[in-house]
Each structure stands twice: as C-alpha cells, then as structure tokens.
Design a protein around this motif. Structure first.
Motif, short mmCIF file in Angstrom:
data_model
loop_
_atom_site.label_atom_id
_atom_site.label_comp_id
_atom_site.label_asym_id
_atom_site.label_seq_id
_atom_site.Cartn_x
_atom_site.Cartn_y
_atom_site.Cartn_z
N CYS A 1 0.81 -1.22 0.00
CA CYS A 1 0.00 0.00 0.00
C CYS A 1 0.85 1.27 0.00
CB CYS A 1 -0.94 0.00 1.21
SG CYS A 1 -2.18 -1.32 1.16
N ALA A 2 2.01 1.22 0.65
CA ALA A 2 2.86 2.40 0.77
C ALA A 2 3.84 2.56 -0.39
CB ALA A 2 3.64 2.37 2.08
N TYR B 1 0.62 13.47 -1.80
CA TYR B 1 1.37 13.41 -0.56
C TYR B 1 2.56 14.36 -0.58
CZ TYR B 1 -1.58 9.43 0.14
OH TYR B 1 -2.70 8.65 0.29
N PHE C 1 -2.05 6.01 4.22
CA PHE C 1 -1.72 5.40 2.93
C PHE C 1 -1.07 4.03 3.05
CE2 PHE C 1 1.58 8.43 4.17
CZ PHE C 1 2.71 7.64 4.18
N PHE D 1 3.69 5.87 -2.28
CA PHE D 1 4.30 6.96 -1.51
C PHE D 1 5.81 6.95 -1.64
CE2 PHE D 1 6.49 8.30 2.32
CZ PHE D 1 6.12 9.63 2.38
N PRO E 1 -3.20 4.07 -2.10
CA PRO E 1 -3.70 5.44 -2.12
C PRO E 1 -3.88 6.00 -3.52
CG PRO E 1 -1.35 5.46 -1.77
CD PRO E 1 -1.76 4.00 -1.88
#
Length: 229
Positions: free
Chosen positions: A15-16, A217, A208, A19, A213
């Motif tokens: 998920c990250a 960011y 996030f 980012f 996401p």
C-alpha cells in the motif's frame, strides 16, 4: 550523505509503495538520491518471508548501510526497524526520519491479528491462520512465531535510551483528523532527555499504508526533504 528508505512490512509495504515512489521523485528533483531496497524474503529480494526475523532485517540493513554516513527514512514497522538498528549498531547513522512509526510492537501485532481475523471470518479460512509448525498467516504472509514475539518486543521509548549521541530524529505522524498520536510526543520527550535532537509533526493525510492510495502526498514528501536540508 546517503538516504536509505526502509519499507514497511506485510500488506503495508504494498500500500505504501506509491508513496515511496513519490518520495524518491522529490529527492531526485532536489538532486538527491533516495535508495530503496527490499529485505530478504520481501519484495523482489531472494529468500522466504517465513524466515524473516528482526535479526535478519538488521543484518540486511547493515549490509546496505556499510560504513557510510546515512539518513534512514522508514514507515511503520520499517521505521521501528531503522530506529532499532540505529540504537543497536555502531554504523554512522546521523539522522532518522520516522513516518508513523510502530512504537509499541505488542499493539501492532494485535492490530495485525485483528485484521487477519476479520479476513478469516469473511473467507471462512480461520483454520488456516495458524498451523502446528509455529507459523501464522498474517495478511497472506507466512510468519514465524519467533518473528512475531520479536515484533511484540518493540518498545521505541525504552530502546531510545541507547540511541547514539548526535543523532537527529524527526517523527511524522499521519492522521485524517490532524490528531497527534500521544506516543510520538512521549518518544520525542524521552529522546530529548537523552540529549537527542527530536521533533514531531502531524500531517492531515489519509493512512496510505492501509490501502493503496490515490492522493497527493507532496506536503509530506517535500517537508521531509526540507527538514533534512
């Protein structure tokens, strides 16, 4: 100075990932390089996740850091690993950037098991979450019991007493309500008592690491580069 990114673990890594990509592009825009790597048994690295332990994570980080002066940037459990490494190791880590770090490992494991229990209830696979060979299924990851107990032992406030003098620590809390996790202020205060420069800041952003996401960011990625400069 090298800048090394420590991924989170379990589903939080997936998920990250977006980012971490955006963070690397901000570094590149500022003529800096953010190095991203995978621990053994995770991502694109060799090995099996069922063999991962805190010791193997520290060994992997030591191999990457070597003797270079480094700033470690970690998210969630990756932040806890970076912090633990800095406290236990003589490598030249000059700065830590901890993004929503796991401060209390026992609470984190309880959180993971709650998530897994909900998935088991929805899929009817409750009997598969644990087996007689001391492994548990956590978000689809076969996790050994030794590693689970080691994660439970994560206590950053207590570990922080061993952090090397001169290390600079920046803690970024993420909250959809702009509410600060009180554990982060407590950690920063304990670090300051040990004459460590520590600061905390909260960012009003979606979590996030819990879902893939689709947002901006830049407020956090730009602040990370600005803070270190």
């Amino acid at each position: 100075m090298r800048y090394l990114y420590c991924h989170p673990l379990f589903d939080e890594r997936k998920c990250a990932h977006r980012f971490s990509y955006e963070l690397s592009k901000i570094f590149e825009k500022n003529n800096l390089q953010l190095e991203r790597f995978d621990y053994r048994g995770t991502g694109e690295s060799d090995g099996r996740f069922c063999d991962v332990t805190m010791s193997s994570l520290r060994d992997d980080l030591q191999r990457i850091v070597g003797s270079d002066r480094t700033c470690l940037i970690g998210i969630r459990c990756g932040a806890a690993v970076a912090f633990d490494f800095c406290c236990r190791n003589e490598s030249d880590v000059g700065a830590l950037i901890l993004i929503e770090p796991v401060v209390n490992g026992r609470s984190y494991i309880q959180y993971l098991f709650r998530k897994q229990h909900l998935k088991d209830m929805m899929t009817g696979n409750g009997s598969e979450s644990a087996d007689k060979n001391n492994f548990c299924n956590l978000e689809g990851y076969k996790t050994n019991s030794i590693f689970i107990e080691q994660i439970k032992g994560i206590q950053l406030v207590e570990t922080g007493k061993k952090i090397k003098s001169g290390t600079v620590v920046y803690i970024a809390g993420i909250s959809a309500s702009s509410r600060m996790n009180s554990e982060y202020n407590l950690l920063a205060e304990h670090l300051k008592k040990n004459e460590i420069s520590a600061s905390v800041e909260v960012f009003n952003l979606p979590v996030f690491w819990e879902r893939i996401p689709d947002g901006d960011y830049s407020i956090l990625t730009e602040k990370i580069v600005e803070w270190y400069r």
